[in-house]
Motif scaffolding. Structure first.
Motif, PDB file in Angstrom:
ATOM      1  N   PHE A  40       0.821  -1.202   0.000  1.00 38.97           N
ATOM      2  CA  PHE A  40       0.000   0.000   0.000  1.00 38.97           C
ATOM      3  C   PHE A  40       0.861   1.261   0.000  1.00 38.97           C
ATOM      4  O   PHE A  40       0.459   2.277  -0.567  1.00 38.97           O
ATOM      5  CB  PHE A  40      -0.971  -0.006   1.188  1.00 38.97           C
ATOM      6  CG  PHE A  40      -2.217  -0.798   0.885  1.00 38.97           C
ATOM      7  CD1 PHE A  40      -3.259  -0.212   0.208  1.00 38.97           C
ATOM      8  CD2 PHE A  40      -2.301  -2.129   1.246  1.00 38.97           C
ATOM      9  CE1 PHE A  40      -4.400  -0.932  -0.095  1.00 38.97           C
ATOM     10  CE2 PHE A  40      -3.435  -2.857   0.942  1.00 38.97           C
ATOM     11  CZ  PHE A  40      -4.489  -2.270   0.270  1.00 38.97           C
ATOM     12  N   GLY A  41       2.047   1.193   0.600  1.00 39.68           N
ATOM     13  CA  GLY A  41       2.963   2.332   0.583  1.00 39.68           C
ATOM     14  C   GLY A  41       3.327   2.706  -0.848  1.00 39.68           C
ATOM     15  O   GLY A  41       3.283   3.874  -1.219  1.00 39.68           O
ATOM     16  N   GLY A  42       3.643   1.705  -1.657  1.00 40.95           N
ATOM     17  CA  GLY A  42       3.992   1.960  -3.060  1.00 40.95           C
ATOM     18  C   GLY A  42       2.832   2.568  -3.816  1.00 40.95           C
ATOM     19  O   GLY A  42       2.990   3.527  -4.583  1.00 40.95           O
ATOM     20  N   LEU A  43       1.650   2.032  -3.557  1.00 37.78           N
ATOM     21  CA  LEU A  43       0.450   2.532  -4.234  1.00 37.78           C
ATOM     22  C   LEU A  43       0.185   3.990  -3.858  1.00 37.78           C
ATOM     23  O   LEU A  43      -0.044   4.847  -4.717  1.00 37.78           O
ATOM     24  CB  LEU A  43      -0.739   1.647  -3.841  1.00 37.78           C
ATOM     25  CG  LEU A  43      -2.058   1.886  -4.554  1.00 37.78           C
ATOM     26  CD1 LEU A  43      -1.881   1.713  -6.053  1.00 37.78           C
ATOM     27  CD2 LEU A  43      -3.109   0.917  -4.043  1.00 37.78           C
ATOM     28  N   ILE A  47       0.241   7.540  -6.023  1.00 34.70           N
ATOM     29  CA  ILE A  47      -0.830   8.539  -6.052  1.00 34.70           C
ATOM     30  C   ILE A  47      -0.288   9.920  -5.686  1.00 34.70           C
ATOM     31  O   ILE A  47      -0.649  10.928  -6.303  1.00 34.70           O
ATOM     32  CB  ILE A  47      -1.968   8.119  -5.099  1.00 34.70           C
ATOM     33  CG1 ILE A  47      -2.657   6.867  -5.654  1.00 34.70           C
ATOM     34  CG2 ILE A  47      -2.980   9.239  -4.938  1.00 34.70           C
ATOM     35  CD1 ILE A  47      -3.659   6.252  -4.718  1.00 34.70           C
ATOM     36  N   ALA A  48       0.618   9.964  -4.686  1.00 36.12           N
ATOM     37  CA  ALA A  48       1.184  11.250  -4.265  1.00 36.12           C
ATOM     38  C   ALA A  48       1.942  11.906  -5.415  1.00 36.12           C
ATOM     39  O   ALA A  48       1.793  13.108  -5.666  1.00 36.12           O
ATOM     40  CB  ALA A  48       2.106  11.045  -3.063  1.00 36.12           C
ATOM     41  N   VAL A  49       2.742  11.108  -6.118  1.00 33.80           N
ATOM     42  CA  VAL A  49       3.506  11.663  -7.233  1.00 33.80           C
ATOM     43  C   VAL A  49       2.571  12.133  -8.343  1.00 33.80           C
ATOM     44  O   VAL A  49       2.752  13.204  -8.933  1.00 33.80           O
ATOM     45  CB  VAL A  49       4.514  10.613  -7.773  1.00 33.80           C
ATOM     46  CG1 VAL A  49       5.122  11.081  -9.097  1.00 33.80           C
ATOM     47  CG2 VAL A  49       5.605  10.361  -6.750  1.00 33.80           C
ATOM     48  N   TYR A  50       1.536  11.345  -8.599  1.00 33.93           N
ATOM     49  CA  TYR A  50       0.589  11.708  -9.652  1.00 33.93           C
ATOM     50  C   TYR A  50      -0.132  12.999  -9.309  1.00 33.93           C
ATOM     51  O   TYR A  50      -0.358  13.852 -10.163  1.00 33.93           O
ATOM     52  CB  TYR A  50      -0.416  10.569  -9.861  1.00 33.93           C
ATOM     53  CG  TYR A  50      -1.095  10.669 -11.196  1.00 33.93           C
ATOM     54  CD1 TYR A  50      -0.390  10.422 -12.375  1.00 33.93           C
ATOM     55  CD2 TYR A  50      -2.428  11.033 -11.288  1.00 33.93           C
ATOM     56  CE1 TYR A  50      -0.999  10.544 -13.607  1.00 33.93           C
ATOM     57  CE2 TYR A  50      -3.049  11.152 -12.521  1.00 33.93           C
ATOM     58  CZ  TYR A  50      -2.334  10.901 -13.677  1.00 33.93           C
ATOM     59  OH  TYR A  50      -2.939  11.028 -14.890  1.00 33.93           O
ATOM     60  N   ARG A  51      -0.452  13.140  -8.031  1.00 37.09           N
ATOM     61  CA  ARG A  51      -1.100  14.370  -7.559  1.00 37.09           C
ATOM     62  C   ARG A  51      -0.150  15.563  -7.743  1.00 37.09           C
ATOM     63  O   ARG A  51      -0.560  16.669  -8.070  1.00 37.09           O
ATOM     64  CB  ARG A  51      -1.490  14.196  -6.099  1.00 37.09           C
ATOM     65  CG  ARG A  51      -1.593  15.450  -5.281  1.00 37.09           C
ATOM     66  CD  ARG A  51      -3.038  15.828  -5.033  1.00 37.09           C
ATOM     67  NE  ARG A  51      -3.159  16.825  -3.983  1.00 37.09           N
ATOM     68  CZ  ARG A  51      -3.573  18.074  -4.184  1.00 37.09           C
ATOM     69  NH1 ARG A  51      -3.892  18.484  -5.375  1.00 37.09           N
ATOM     70  NH2 ARG A  51      -3.673  18.911  -3.181  1.00 37.09           N
ATOM     71  N   PRO A 207      -8.601   9.285   3.356  1.00 35.50           N
ATOM     72  CA  PRO A 207      -7.940  10.575   3.123  1.00 35.50           C
ATOM     73  C   PRO A 207      -7.176  10.621   1.815  1.00 35.50           C
ATOM     74  O   PRO A 207      -7.170  11.649   1.126  1.00 35.50           O
ATOM     75  CB  PRO A 207      -7.002  10.739   4.324  1.00 35.50           C
ATOM     76  CG  PRO A 207      -6.871   9.399   4.919  1.00 35.50           C
ATOM     77  CD  PRO A 207      -8.137   8.656   4.592  1.00 35.50           C
ATOM     78  N   VAL A 208      -6.530   9.510   1.454  1.00 39.79           N
ATOM     79  CA  VAL A 208      -5.658   9.551   0.276  1.00 39.79           C
ATOM     80  C   VAL A 208      -6.463   9.757  -1.003  1.00 39.79           C
ATOM     81  O   VAL A 208      -6.054  10.478  -1.905  1.00 39.79           O
ATOM     82  CB  VAL A 208      -4.824   8.256   0.184  1.00 39.79           C
ATOM     83  CG1 VAL A 208      -4.105   8.179  -1.151  1.00 39.79           C
ATOM     84  CG2 VAL A 208      -3.825   8.215   1.315  1.00 39.79           C
ATOM     85  N   LEU A 209      -7.630   9.117  -1.088  1.00 43.36           N
ATOM     86  CA  LEU A 209      -8.371   9.171  -2.345  1.00 43.36           C
ATOM     87  C   LEU A 209      -9.473  10.219  -2.341  1.00 43.36           C
ATOM     88  O   LEU A 209      -9.661  10.940  -3.304  1.00 43.36           O
ATOM     89  CB  LEU A 209      -8.998   7.805  -2.634  1.00 43.36           C
ATOM     90  CG  LEU A 209      -7.990   6.689  -2.851  1.00 43.36           C
ATOM     91  CD1 LEU A 209      -8.664   5.345  -2.803  1.00 43.36           C
ATOM     92  CD2 LEU A 209      -7.280   6.871  -4.177  1.00 43.36           C
ATOM     93  N   TYR A 210     -10.199  10.299  -1.226  1.00 41.36           N
ATOM     94  CA  TYR A 210     -11.390  11.148  -1.244  1.00 41.36           C
ATOM     95  C   TYR A 210     -11.074  12.596  -0.899  1.00 41.36           C
ATOM     96  O   TYR A 210     -11.829  13.484  -1.251  1.00 41.36           O
ATOM     97  CB  TYR A 210     -12.432  10.627  -0.249  1.00 41.36           C
ATOM     98  CG  TYR A 210     -13.032   9.303  -0.627  1.00 41.36           C
ATOM     99  CD1 TYR A 210     -14.248   9.233  -1.300  1.00 41.36           C
ATOM    100  CD2 TYR A 210     -12.397   8.121  -0.296  1.00 41.36           C
ATOM    101  CE1 TYR A 210     -14.802   8.019  -1.631  1.00 41.36           C
ATOM    102  CE2 TYR A 210     -12.945   6.901  -0.632  1.00 41.36           C
ATOM    103  CZ  TYR A 210     -14.149   6.857  -1.295  1.00 41.36           C
ATOM    104  OH  TYR A 210     -14.691   5.648  -1.621  1.00 41.36           O
ATOM    105  N   LEU A 211     -10.003  12.805  -0.142  1.00 40.53           N
ATOM    106  CA  LEU A 211      -9.787  14.148   0.396  1.00 40.53           C
ATOM    107  C   LEU A 211      -8.649  14.907  -0.270  1.00 40.53           C
ATOM    108  O   LEU A 211      -8.360  16.023   0.102  1.00 40.53           O
ATOM    109  CB  LEU A 211      -9.536  14.077   1.909  1.00 40.53           C
ATOM    110  CG  LEU A 211     -10.661  13.424   2.715  1.00 40.53           C
ATOM    111  CD1 LEU A 211     -10.301  13.392   4.181  1.00 40.53           C
ATOM    112  CD2 LEU A 211     -11.976  14.147   2.514  1.00 40.53           C
ATOM    113  N   VAL A 212      -7.986  14.303  -1.270  1.00 47.90           N
ATOM    114  CA  VAL A 212      -6.875  15.024  -1.885  1.00 47.90           C
ATOM    115  C   VAL A 212      -7.370  16.225  -2.685  1.00 47.90           C
ATOM    116  O   VAL A 212      -6.588  17.071  -3.075  1.00 47.90           O
ATOM    117  CB  VAL A 212      -5.999  14.129  -2.800  1.00 47.90           C
ATOM    118  CG1 VAL A 212      -5.218  13.151  -1.977  1.00 47.90           C
ATOM    119  CG2 VAL A 212      -6.830  13.463  -3.862  1.00 47.90           C
ATOM    120  N   GLY A 213      -8.697  16.292  -2.906  1.00 45.44           N
ATOM    121  CA  GLY A 213      -9.251  17.445  -3.621  1.00 45.44           C
ATOM    122  C   GLY A 213      -9.004  18.738  -2.878  1.00 45.44           C
ATOM    123  O   GLY A 213      -8.841  19.788  -3.474  1.00 45.44           O
ATOM    124  N   GLY A 214      -8.976  18.678  -1.568  1.00 45.60           N
ATOM    125  CA  GLY A 214      -8.650  19.829  -0.724  1.00 45.60           C
ATOM    126  C   GLY A 214      -9.711  20.928  -0.763  1.00 45.60           C
ATOM    127  O   GLY A 214     -10.407  21.126  -1.704  1.00 45.60           O
TER     128      GLY A 214
END
Lengths: 214, 87
Positions: A40-43, A47-51, A207-214
């Motif tokens: 999950f860390g890699g995944l 996502i962080a890099v893509y964001r 938080p990682v998927l739903y809240l990155v919209g900020g």
């Protein structure tokens, strides 16, 4: 001296004492959990890099996800975690009835989680968010697509794990029977604690998927 | 009975933190959102592994294994982001 029947069920023959068996089992489970954290860390790192690369596309995609459904489902999982933790406690105290009751509550909440997830996927499908299938074309900018795919990948793995985890009594077709059967021996008690341990992997997809919209 | 109480309190704390993340998502704090979300996620993870996953009562070797997972995660993110954040 030959071990009594009770001692025999308590400890597998390669272990000197139940405590040693318990430590070995916990160590093994934590080794497995460490590999899980790497997965999950890699995944999440991806996502962080893509964001970082596509902030606007990710923000828009994230706002398309159902934040309230994701939040409610995370709360359901937390409640189910509590039920399972209490079941392990009851098992350790030797209170079989309470252990079974709590496990059934945990299993029921796990099923509720899967039901809510299925409903959410259905809504996503109706909007054309699912890769490759759906009644409509993908409604977002092309750069969002990889993020949405990561969302399905992460939540899909998670749902599959929850499906396995809700049968915390052991791998069996009728969970109730196995849970009841698992109430007695030390070895089963440890196994239940271990499955519960796996069960507690926290849902960080929220938080990682739903809240990155900020 | 003490353990039960602890579990219930920990679960309530986790629910409160979940509500906090949810509420924060409606505020627009710029980079503050990400910082708070990550901080809350770390706090939740800490509560879960320490109480629900029994690290509180685990032998040191098991704690060491759990710590090793954390260490590799830090290496993954630190070395990985090191590339992306310095371009």
């Amino acid at each position: 001296m030959a071990p009594s029947a009770a001692e025999h069920t308590a400890t597998a023959e390669q272990f000197a004492a139940p405590e040693q068996q318990r430590e070995a089992a916990f160590l093994g489970m934590w080794t497995f959990l460490a590999t899980e954290i790497m997965l999950f860390g890699g995944l999440f790192f991806g996502i962080a890099v893509y964001r970082w690369l596509h902030p606007d596309a990710v923000r828009e995609a994230s706002q398309h996800l159902y934040k309230s459904i994701g939040g409610i489902n995370t709360a359901v999982l937390l409640a189910s975690s509590l039920a399972v933790a209490l079941a392990v406690l009851s098992g350790r105290e030797g209170d079989r009835r309470s252990a079974v009751r709590n496990l059934l509550v945990g299993a029921g909440l796990g099923l509720a989680f899967l039901g809510i997830k299925a409903y959410e996927y259905y809504l996503d499908y109706s909007e054309g968010l699912m890769p490759g299938v759906g009644p409509k074309p993908f409604p977002l900018p092309p750069d969002s697509e990889l993020f949405i795919n990561a969302y399905f990948f992460a939540t899909g793995i998670h749902a599959a794990r929850a499906d396995r985890g809700w049968r915390a009594g052991g791998p069996c077709p009728t969970p109730g029977d196995r849970i009841a059967a698992a109430g007695s021996a030390h070895r089963d008690r440890d196994r239940r604690a271990l499955l519960a341990l796996r069960r507690h992997r926290l849902d960080f997809s929220f938080p990682v998927l739903y809240l990155v919209g900020g | 009975m003490g353990d039960r109480r602890t579990f219930v309190l920990v679960d309530l704390a986790l629910l409160a933190l979940l509500a906090a993340t949810y509420g924060i998502s409606y505020l627009h704090l710029g980079v503050g959102n990400a910082v708070l979300n990550i901080g809350i996620a770390v706090a939740k993870a800490g509560l879960v592994v320490w109480f629900f996953m029994h690290l509180r009562t685990a032998v040191p070797l098991v704690r060491l294994f759990a710590g090793a997972a954390l260490l590799w995660l830090v290496i993954l993110f630190a070395l990985g982001l090191n590339d992306w954040l310095t371009r």
